[in-house]
Design an enzyme around this catalytic site. Sequence first.
Site, PDB file in Angstrom:
ATOM      1  N   GLU A   1       0.810  -1.217   0.000  1.00 49.26           N
ATOM      2  CA  GLU A   1       0.000   0.000   0.000  1.00 49.26           C
ATOM      3  C   GLU A   1       0.844   1.267   0.000  1.00 49.26           C
ATOM      4  O   GLU A   1       0.511   2.249  -0.667  1.00 49.26           O
ATOM      5  CB  GLU A   1      -0.949   0.032   1.211  1.00 49.26           C
TER       6      GLU A   1
ATOM      7  N   ASP B   1      -0.779  -5.042   3.163  1.00 53.95           N
ATOM      8  CA  ASP B   1      -1.242  -3.824   3.837  1.00 53.95           C
ATOM      9  C   ASP B   1      -0.659  -3.877   5.244  1.00 53.95           C
ATOM     10  O   ASP B   1      -1.082  -4.697   6.068  1.00 53.95           O
ATOM     11  CB  ASP B   1      -2.765  -3.762   3.897  1.00 53.95           C
TER      12      ASP B   1
ATOM     13  N   ILE C   1      -0.867  -1.873   7.822  1.00 60.10           N
ATOM     14  CA  ILE C   1      -1.914  -1.604   8.816  1.00 60.10           C
ATOM     15  C   ILE C   1      -3.194  -1.301   8.059  1.00 60.10           C
ATOM     16  O   ILE C   1      -3.342  -0.218   7.486  1.00 60.10           O
ATOM     17  CB  ILE C   1      -1.552  -0.426   9.746  1.00 60.10           C
ATOM     18  N   ASP C   2      -4.110  -2.246   8.025  1.00 60.01           N
ATOM     19  CA  ASP C   2      -5.413  -2.008   7.414  1.00 60.01           C
ATOM     20  C   ASP C   2      -6.334  -1.473   8.505  1.00 60.01           C
ATOM     21  O   ASP C   2      -6.636  -2.180   9.474  1.00 60.01           O
ATOM     22  CB  ASP C   2      -5.984  -3.303   6.827  1.00 60.01           C
TER      23      ASP C   2
ATOM     24  N   ASP D   1      -6.159  -4.209   0.515  1.00 63.14           N
ATOM     25  CA  ASP D   1      -7.221  -4.255   1.522  1.00 63.14           C
ATOM     26  C   ASP D   1      -7.864  -5.635   1.614  1.00 63.14           C
ATOM     27  O   ASP D   1      -8.302  -6.050   2.690  1.00 63.14           O
ATOM     28  CB  ASP D   1      -8.319  -3.230   1.197  1.00 63.14           C
TER      29      ASP D   1
END
Length: 264
Positions: free
Chosen positions: A70, A88, A90-91, A215
Site C-alpha cells: 500500500e 497492507d 496496517i489495514d 485491503d
Amino acid sequence: MSTNWEHIDKCAKEWIKEAGERIHQAFRKTLTIETKSSRSDLVTNVDKEVEQFFIERIRQTFPSHRVLGEEGFGDCISALDGIVWIIDPIDGTMNFIHQRRNFAISIGIFADGIGMLGYVYDVVHDELYYAQKGKGAFLNDQPLPVLQSVSIPEAIICLNASWIIENKQVDPKQLARLVQEVRGTRSYGSAALEMAYIAAGRLDAYLTMRLSPWDFAGGLVIVKEVGGLVTNMDGEPLDLLGPSSVFVSKPGLHREILQQYIRK
C-alpha cells in the site's frame, strides 16, 4: 522446481508476529501522521516502517518474489506472473490512530494470480486468521468450519453508512431496503478484519464500493477456503491490480443480495 509453500507460510507467520510486536511498541511513541488522498486517508510512520520491514525480509529470503504494498515501497507491478506478496501493513490506519484497535496486518501471497496463502492479524487481540489454498482456514491454529447458508432476516451484514446515502456507485434505496430487512448491520473500519470475521462466522456479508488489492488480498484467500464467495458488485472476480467494489458473503446469501438488492 516446486514451490515450498510450507516454508513461505512459516516465514510469513514469523514476520507477521514480529511486525505485530513493532506495532505494539509504537503505542508508547508519538506517531507521525500524514494525509494521502483525503483527510480520512491517513498514513503513519508505523505503516511505512512495517511495510519496509516486510519487504526487507522478503527480498532477503525470497529474492525472486515481488511485492505490491500500500505504501509504495514494493515493486511496480503490472501483471501477477510469478509469486507476488500483496501487503497492507496496517489495514484500518484511522482506527490505529484514534482507537488503538480494530486494525490488522493483511497479506495475500499469489502464484500467477492464484491466491495461495492469506493472513489477517488482529494485533491487539493476538488473533491470526490464515489459510493455505486447499488446506482450509484457521484462527490461531484452530480450524474454521465451512460456512453455512443464512437467510436475509437472520443475517448480520457489514456496510459503511456512506453507501446508503446518495452516491454514484449504487442505488442507496436498494441498500437501505437491505439494511431494513437484515437482522443487523456493523462497520469496523478495516476491510481485512471484516472479511476475516465472515470467515470466522462472526458476520454474514460485507459490501463496499471501492477497495484496493492490499485491503482484500489476505481475506480473499481465507474466505474462499471456508466456502465464502468474494466478487465485485457485478458478481465478477476482483481486480488484484487495481481498485474494485467488493462483495463478500456466505453461500446462498451472496446470490440473493446480488440479485435482489444491488443495482448499478
